[in-house]
Design an enzyme around this catalytic site. Structure first.
Site, PDB file in Angstrom:
ATOM      1  N   ASP A  50      -3.214 -18.046   1.716  1.00 50.21           N
ATOM      2  CA  ASP A  50      -4.372 -18.715   1.119  1.00 50.21           C
ATOM      3  C   ASP A  50      -4.915 -19.792   2.059  1.00 50.21           C
ATOM      4  O   ASP A  50      -6.129 -19.939   2.234  1.00 50.21           O
ATOM      5  CB  ASP A  50      -4.031 -19.283  -0.263  1.00 50.21           C
ATOM      6  CG  ASP A  50      -2.690 -19.984  -0.322  1.00 50.21           C
ATOM      7  OD1 ASP A  50      -1.938 -19.952   0.678  1.00 50.21           O
ATOM      8  OD2 ASP A  50      -2.376 -20.562  -1.376  1.00 50.21           O
ATOM      9  N   ASP A  79     -11.226  -8.702   7.419  1.00 53.13           N
ATOM     10  CA  ASP A  79     -12.603  -8.604   6.931  1.00 53.13           C
ATOM     11  C   ASP A  79     -13.247  -9.983   6.854  1.00 53.13           C
ATOM     12  O   ASP A  79     -14.439 -10.152   7.150  1.00 53.13           O
ATOM     13  CB  ASP A  79     -12.640  -7.932   5.558  1.00 53.13           C
ATOM     14  CG  ASP A  79     -12.578  -6.417   5.649  1.00 53.13           C
ATOM     15  OD1 ASP A  79     -12.352  -5.906   6.763  1.00 53.13           O
ATOM     16  OD2 ASP A  79     -12.749  -5.746   4.622  1.00 53.13           O
ATOM     17  N   TYR A 112       0.814  -1.212   0.000  1.00 47.79           N
ATOM     18  CA  TYR A 112       0.000   0.000   0.000  1.00 47.79           C
ATOM     19  C   TYR A 112       0.853   1.270   0.000  1.00 47.79           C
ATOM     20  O   TYR A 112       0.384   2.337  -0.371  1.00 47.79           O
ATOM     21  CB  TYR A 112      -0.931   0.026   1.214  1.00 47.79           C
ATOM     22  CG  TYR A 112      -2.054  -0.991   1.175  1.00 47.79           C
ATOM     23  CD1 TYR A 112      -2.278  -1.766   0.047  1.00 47.79           C
ATOM     24  CD2 TYR A 112      -2.889  -1.174   2.261  1.00 47.79           C
ATOM     25  CE1 TYR A 112      -3.304  -2.703   0.007  1.00 47.79           C
ATOM     26  CE2 TYR A 112      -3.919  -2.097   2.240  1.00 47.79           C
ATOM     27  CZ  TYR A 112      -4.119  -2.862   1.109  1.00 47.79           C
ATOM     28  OH  TYR A 112      -5.145  -3.778   1.079  1.00 47.79           O
ATOM     29  N   ASP A 120      -5.511  -6.719   5.835  1.00 45.52           N
ATOM     30  CA  ASP A 120      -6.725  -6.041   5.384  1.00 45.52           C
ATOM     31  C   ASP A 120      -7.772  -7.073   4.971  1.00 45.52           C
ATOM     32  O   ASP A 120      -8.949  -7.002   5.371  1.00 45.52           O
ATOM     33  CB  ASP A 120      -6.361  -5.128   4.211  1.00 45.52           C
ATOM     34  CG  ASP A 120      -7.479  -4.184   3.809  1.00 45.52           C
ATOM     35  OD1 ASP A 120      -8.554  -4.213   4.426  1.00 45.52           O
ATOM     36  OD2 ASP A 120      -7.277  -3.406   2.862  1.00 45.52           O
ATOM     37  N   LYS A 139       3.354 -15.350   2.428  1.00 37.88           N
ATOM     38  CA  LYS A 139       3.333 -16.106   1.165  1.00 37.88           C
ATOM     39  C   LYS A 139       4.784 -16.339   0.767  1.00 37.88           C
ATOM     40  O   LYS A 139       5.244 -15.996  -0.330  1.00 37.88           O
ATOM     41  CB  LYS A 139       2.570 -15.324   0.088  1.00 37.88           C
ATOM     42  CG  LYS A 139       2.213 -16.162  -1.148  1.00 37.88           C
ATOM     43  CD  LYS A 139       1.279 -17.321  -0.869  1.00 37.88           C
ATOM     44  CE  LYS A 139       0.899 -18.021  -2.182  1.00 37.88           C
ATOM     45  NZ  LYS A 139       0.184 -19.297  -1.935  1.00 37.88           N
TER      46      LYS A 139
END
Length: 356
Positions: free
Chosen positions: A223, A251, A140, A247, A191
């Site tokens: 994942d 959620d 980001y 992020d 990852k």
């Protein structure tokens, strides 16, 4: 000594839900809590009035504050703006400028809402996990970034995912320290099999764990972590991960609890100065209708009292009051089920206030 709290209602449902949390803070001020509230603009509301999503006045006010209470930013109205002045840039900017690198996102299932979760009650009953998200680094904020035109005339968008050891270490320390006060388990999500930046993340977390011999560290690819959150979420105690992965996963975890409208968050610097906000967005489709769930914002105020203002007993009182109104069967539309009493945003806030 008076503590300064900057209130940034923002966009969409932000002003409605923040107003209910302010009611609670005002009650505590009447009881002797030494705070001063100042209001500022951020996001789309700030752009409309000043031409920028993060006015210099708001930033300076926030730098001088002990804590910030934020509603939400963004909405359909501003989606056509250049990305440099979209409402979200105000939020990213204030996080970066105040060095709010540690985002704490608890996912707690209130027993009264077990049926509101989309998962079977036996899978989520008793859920209590904490996601620690690195908030000021990663893709980001990484440079270079942008959209360019290639030699063949085709456009290409590009972003950079980058982390330094120091950034990983400081967020890791937050996660390990929180785990020491909980069940003593940290799951680091990365990852590392395909991304070198998160290969370094895994190596750094492993080295750091040697300083916390009483904390159990595990690693999981992002994942798989997303799948495990849905399959068996109670296996987790504290999850720590990168900005983007955090992020997304937070959620995902929010829906385990029945509604994203129930979950607060804290974004802290190295001295526990922080910004507190619900993790949901501005929900422009229901803005101004007095039907949004204010409990996440009220619980964010509780986190403020606990982490920045050092008023744990007041935070406990808020959390117990929220539990009481749920026991009484009061529900906003997002958590409503048959047999409960549907209430508005302001009615829910008033009910929590009365329960105090």
């Amino acid at each position: 000594m008076t503590k300064k709290i900057v209130v940034l209602p923002g966009d969409g449902i932000g002003p409605e839900i923040v107003a209910e949390a302010v009611k609670i803070l005002e009650k505590f001020r009447e009881e002797g809590l030494n705070i001063n509230l100042e209001y500022g603009l951020i996001g789309g509301a700030a752009y409309d009035e000043t031409g920028t999503p993060l006015p210099a006045e708001t930033l300076e006010m926030s730098k001088q504050a002990d804590a910030i209470l934020l509603g939400a930013v963004g909405g359909y109205k501003w989606e056509s703006l250049d990305i440099s002045v979209r409402p979200e840039k105000g939020l990213l900017g204030i996080r970066s400028e105040l060095n709010l690198f540690a985002n704490l996102r608890p996912a707690i299932l209130y027993p009264q809402l077990a049926d509101a979760s989309t998962l079977k009650p036996e899978v989520v009953a008793g859920l209590d996990l904490m996601i620690v998200r690195e908030l000021t680094g990663g893709i980001y904020f990484g440079q270079p970034r942008g959209i360019r035109t290639l030699d063949n005339g085709e456009k290409q968008g590009f972003n950079t995912l980058v982390y330094r050891e120091s950034e990983i270490n400081r967020i890791g320390k937050v996660a390990f320290d929180i785990a020491a006060k909980r069940q003593g388990r940290v799951c680091s999500v990365d990852k590392a099999n395909v991304l070198e930046s998160t290969e370094l993340w895994r190596e750094t977390m492993t080295t750091l764990s040697k300083s916390y011999p009483d904390i159990e560290l595990s690693h999981m690819y992002v994942d798989n972590a997303a799948m495990q959150l849905v399959r068996a979420p109670k296996q987790f105690d504290v999850m720590v991960t990168t900005n983007m992965f955090g992020d997304i996963l937070s959620d995902c975890a929010s829906m385990l609890t029945g509604s994203i409208g129930m979950l607060p968050s804290a974004s802290l610097d190295e001295n526990s100065k922080g910004m507190y906000e619900p993790i949901h967005g501005s929900a422009p489709d229901i803005a101004g209708q007095n039907i949004a769930n204010p409990l996440a914002t009220i619980l964010s105020a509780a986190m403020m009292l606990r982490y920045t203002l050092d008023e744990a007993s007041m935070a406990d009182r808020i959390e117990k009051a929220v539990s009481k109104v749920l026991d009484d069967g009061l529900r906003t539309a997002d958590i409503y089920s048959a047999g409960m009493t549907k209430v508005s945003t302001s009615e829910m806030g008033d009910a929590v206030l009365a329960a105090l």
